[in-house]
Design an enzyme around this catalytic site. Structure first.
Site, PDB file in Angstrom:
ATOM      1  N   ASP A  73       0.877  -1.294   0.117  1.00 36.96           N
ATOM      2  CA  ASP A  73      -0.009  -0.191  -0.190  1.00 36.96           C
ATOM      3  C   ASP A  73       0.861   1.291   0.147  1.00 36.96           C
ATOM      4  OD1 ASP A  73       0.873  -0.140   2.563  1.00 36.96           O
ATOM      5  OD2 ASP A  73      -0.750  -1.195   3.311  1.00 36.96           O
ATOM      6  N   ASP A  75       1.617   4.866   1.449  1.00 38.24           N
ATOM      7  CA  ASP A  75       1.158   5.866   2.696  1.00 38.24           C
ATOM      8  C   ASP A  75       1.879   7.362   2.369  1.00 38.24           C
ATOM      9  OD1 ASP A  75       0.324   3.821   4.185  1.00 38.24           O
ATOM     10  OD2 ASP A  75       2.252   3.190   5.010  1.00 38.24           O
ATOM     11  N   ASP A 149      11.274   3.873  12.364  1.00 32.64           N
ATOM     12  CA  ASP A 149      11.953   2.598  12.852  1.00 32.64           C
ATOM     13  C   ASP A 149      13.289   2.372  12.481  1.00 32.64           C
ATOM     14  OD1 ASP A 149      10.296   1.639  10.980  1.00 32.64           O
ATOM     15  OD2 ASP A 149       9.525   0.067  12.213  1.00 32.64           O
TER      16      ASP A 149
END
Ligand code: ATP
Ligand code: MG
Length: 444
Positions: A73, A75, A149
């Protein structure tokens, strides 16, 4: 620039995380042209930019495109606030989870749009283990990059210029097949222990090596996962199991010592020799389906993962003299309750799981009208697939699974010929059931 540098040197301060200049990598170097991103994410970025905002495709999609994988997907990250984003799009709503994001619907696509997040500071609320509880402070683009992260996840793609903006050497790390933590790994795991699971999942899925600095602390910090809310663990486990690389993920979780005592389900999976074959078959099956783009049902998946645990409880109860079917239902409830404490399996999924389990003893009944009525059951297809796995793993006789395959494929008169004779005991039992309601309870 120079003045800033000098003042930094003289003040003795280190540059704060998130305050350095990024590398801007042109399309001539990385080769990702704007037609490679989804039309929805392009529209969202263009609209936000037209309103004077920064907007980029971010995270997994950029990373996947760079290594030649198909993004799951797209983002978008922006300096517009959630309220502003919502105003620019007709079909958009703010959803508040750990931090607010906006879901923007464009055609068939749903885009997750997040506002740049700021750095954590003394005021950030954490629990007693250092886990961040609220994370809704907005920040600059650089700060947003520092809050992500792994370096490979902190890449921003600008559809207008087709450049990749890289604050943390993510493109270079990806080239070297390394998953590297941004900042100090121990601190980052304390802020959010789920990052340990993400490290394993992303490394397994993308064929990356976890940088030793990020890998080493996992073993000693694994216990922090106990403190993560069950619903988040469930989400992450579901991602891991449906990544198309679940066998590799599970194997690596075991190698990193992440399965022990924290996630009862993984103990169950990996520490029952009897069940391991069944579970691995189920996961291979799931991986194959995912890679072929077929849908998978979480209910089926969790039903397979927990089945041998059910068998253990079921056997114990039967050994204590509990009748067969009530014993099965009791065993099912026990297993779901124990898992629920840790994983927050949603009620709907728990229902699906139980349907599949409850069908299993009914496949044993191959006489009279029962096979016909079983085929009318809404979940019988999943129950039958489950039966096939049980046979393949050697738990039950392959003959029974073959019989059901043939029965389903057979014509009406052939079906009748396949039925097994009613056993004397069966008939007697059925007659007994017809007794009035005040008769002694029947056993099955
Ligand atoms: P996937 O391919 O599974 O979607 P992803 O990296 O896109 O992988 P998401 O959960 O969709 O994973 O998260 C999107 C981005 O948000 C990540 O790439 C990362 O930059 C950031 N992110 C997600 N979870 C965390 C976390 N726990 N800590 C810091 N940053 C995170
Ligand atoms: Mg993603």
């Amino acid at each position: 620039m120079i003045r800033k540098f000098i003042s930094r040197v003289f003040s003795g301060k280190k540059p704060r995380a998130g305050h350095h200049e990024p590398a801007v990598i042109p399309v001539s170097t990385h080769g990702i042209t704007r037609d490679r991103i989804s039309s929805g994410s392009r529209r969202v970025c263009e609209t936000l930019q037209q309103h004077g905002h920064k907007a980029y495709v971010v995270g997994g999609a950029v990373r996947d495109l760079l290594i030649g994988a198909e993004p799951k997907d797209f983002d978008v990250a922006t300096d517009a606030t959630p309220e502003e984003v919502r105003r620019y799009f007709r079909r958009a709503r703010i959803i508040g989870r750990r931090f607010q994001i906006v879901h923007v619907m464009i055609g068939q696509e749903t885009l997750e749009v997040t506002t740049f997040r700021g750095l954590l500071d003394e005021k950030t609320k954490t629990d007693e283990h250092g886990r961040v509880l609220h994370d809704n402070v907005f920040g600059s683009h650089a700060e947003d990059a520092a809050r992500r992260d792994f370096t490979a996840n902190a890449l921003y793609y600008d559809p207008a210029s087709e450049a990749v903006i890289d604050y943390h050497h993510g493109v270079g790390d990806l080239k070297q097949k390394t998953l590297r933590m941004i900042g100090e790994p121990r601190t980052r795991y304390r802020e959010d222990p789920v990052r340990m699971l993400r490290a394993v999942r992303l490394a397994a899925k993308l064929g990356l090596i976890i940088d030793p600095a990020a890998r080493t602390p996992i073993r000693e910090m694994a216990g922090l996962l106990e403190n993560v809310p069950p619903a988040r663990l469930f989400d992450e486990m579901l991602k891991l199991l449906t990544s198309g690389h679940s066998v590799k993920c599970i194997t690596q979780l075991r190698d990193e010592g992440l399965h022990h005592g924290l996630l009862p389900m993984l103990d169950v999976i990996l520490e029952q020799p009897m069940g391991e074959k069944f579970v691995m078959l189920a996961l291979e099956n799931t991986d194959q389906r995912v890679r072929q783009g077929k849908g998978i049902s979480p209910g089926f998946l969790f039903a397979t993962l927990l089945w041998h645990e059910v068998l253990v409880h079921w056997e114990k109860l039967k050994a204590k003299g509990e009748p067969k079917i009530p014993a099965l239902y009791q065993a099912m409830d026990t297993v779901i309750d124990v898992q629920g404490e840790k994983l927050a399996i949603t009620r709907r999924i728990a229902g699906d799981i139980k349907d599949i389990w409850a069908l299993q003893p009914r496949f044993e009944q191959r006489a009279g009208k029962r096979p016909y009525s079983l085929l009318e059951q809404p979940r019988v297809r999943a129950g039958y697939d489950f039966l096939l796995l049980r046979a393949e793993s050697g738990e039950i006789d392959a003959e029974m699974a073959e019989w059901w395959t043939n029965f389903q494929n057979a014509e009406g008169h052939e079906r009748a010929e396949m039925l097994l004779p009613e056993q004397a005991g069966e008939k007697k039992k059925r007659r007994r059931r017809k007794k009035p309601a005040n008769a002694a309870p029947t056993t099955e």
